[in-house]
Design a protein around this motif. Structure first.
Motif, short mmCIF file in Angstrom:
data_model
loop_
_atom_site.label_atom_id
_atom_site.label_comp_id
_atom_site.label_asym_id
_atom_site.label_seq_id
_atom_site.Cartn_x
_atom_site.Cartn_y
_atom_site.Cartn_z
N GLY A 170 -5.51 29.40 -83.22
CA GLY A 170 -6.77 28.85 -82.72
C GLY A 170 -7.90 29.10 -83.69
O GLY A 170 -7.74 29.74 -84.73
N ARG A 171 -9.05 28.59 -83.34
CA ARG A 171 -10.24 28.69 -84.19
C ARG A 171 -11.02 29.96 -83.89
O ARG A 171 -11.29 30.29 -82.73
CB ARG A 171 -11.13 27.47 -83.96
N VAL A 172 -11.36 30.71 -84.91
CA VAL A 172 -12.15 31.94 -84.74
C VAL A 172 -13.59 31.56 -84.43
O VAL A 172 -14.23 30.82 -85.18
CB VAL A 172 -12.09 32.80 -86.03
N ARG A 173 -14.07 32.07 -83.31
CA ARG A 173 -15.43 31.72 -82.87
C ARG A 173 -16.42 32.87 -82.96
O ARG A 173 -17.62 32.67 -83.02
CB ARG A 173 -15.37 31.21 -81.43
N SER A 174 -15.91 34.09 -82.97
CA SER A 174 -16.82 35.24 -83.02
C SER A 174 -16.01 36.45 -83.45
O SER A 174 -14.78 36.45 -83.37
CB SER A 174 -17.47 35.48 -81.67
#
Length: 254
Positions: free
Chosen positions: A245-249
């Motif tokens: 998944g995409r790293v958001r924080s």
């Protein structure tokens, strides 16, 4: 941005800053906690003093005093509520605050003056977008599940799709430190150009920035580029790449 104060409020702010700065020096506060205490002191006086401020956010006087002295950090939600009660938008809490000639100066550029300036810091926030305001201590309070969900929703993310992993190694320094908790949006696996993603390669977790290549395929880029060269994934093998998944924080040590 400058917020002019009435003569009465300005005098109270100046007196309280003089009083509490002695505590900050005695406790040898780090710049981040000092910055937060500075903001609490200012907001309390703008609300009419400690008792009125405590009533406004449903805290005890002693708790508010601990915040002003720098013995404890308020939650972000508490500080945001104080700011909103005096008409200051929450986004300004991430700026550097100082008291100058009867006004509160808020500098969002990060280049504020030293001295009485209340230095703040910002973490990566949404990694691909402008950073969100951050206040020292927010990651120390053990927020409730409801508060964490509220945080993700405010960033436009579905809490149900958020997952936490630990970064391994120094490949993404200085953006993400070794063993930092990293928060991944498992619903976003589209490898957008410039995005940061958690991936699994040969059974090992890696975090890389993605660069799309003309004609298909991607390059996986480490922010610590001097030690980790780009890795090219051709279009033919891209489907075999396991994307978590995409790293958001990411958490920031303080």
């Amino acid at each position: 941005m400058k917020i002019p104060l009435s003569d009465e409020i300005a005098a109270r702010v100046e007196a309280r800053l003089a009083k509490f700065s002695l505590s900050w020096t005695k406790l040898d506060l780090d710049p981040l906690r000092r910055a937060t205490s500075f903001k609490v002191v200012v907001l309390c006086e703008m609300l009419g003093g400690r008792t009125k401020a405590a009533d406004a956010v449903e805290l005890t006087d002693n708790t508010l005093d601990n915040y002003r002295h720098g013995k404890q950090d308020p939650t972000f939600a508490t500080l945001e509520m104080l700011a909103e009660k005096v008409g200051i938008a929450g986004r300004y809490l991430g700026g550097e605050w100082s008291f100058e000639k009867g006004s509160i100066r808020i500098d969002l550029s990060g280049d504020g003056a030293a001295g009485t300036t209340a230095t703040s810091m910002r973490p990566p926030g949404l990694m691909d977008n402008p950073p969100a305001p951050y206040l020292h201590g927010y990651d120390e309070i053990g927020p409730s599940a409801a508060l964490i969900e509220h945080y993700w929703r405010r960033l436009g993310l579905d809490p149900a799709s958020m997952s936490a992993v630990l970064a391994e190694g120094d490949s993404m320094m200085p953006t993400i430190a070794d063993q930092s908790p990293v928060f991944v949006d498992t619903a976003d696996r589209n490898l957008a150009d410039g995005g940061i993603y958690a991936l699994r390669a040969e059974g090992r977790l890696i975090i890389r920035r993605v660069q799309r290549l003309i004609g298909g395929g991607v390059q996986l880029l480490a922010d610590n580029a001097a030690a980790y060269p780009p890795q090219e994934i051709g279009e033919a093998t891209l489907a075999d790449l396991e994307i978590l998944g995409r790293v958001r924080s990411a958490a920031v040590a303080c």
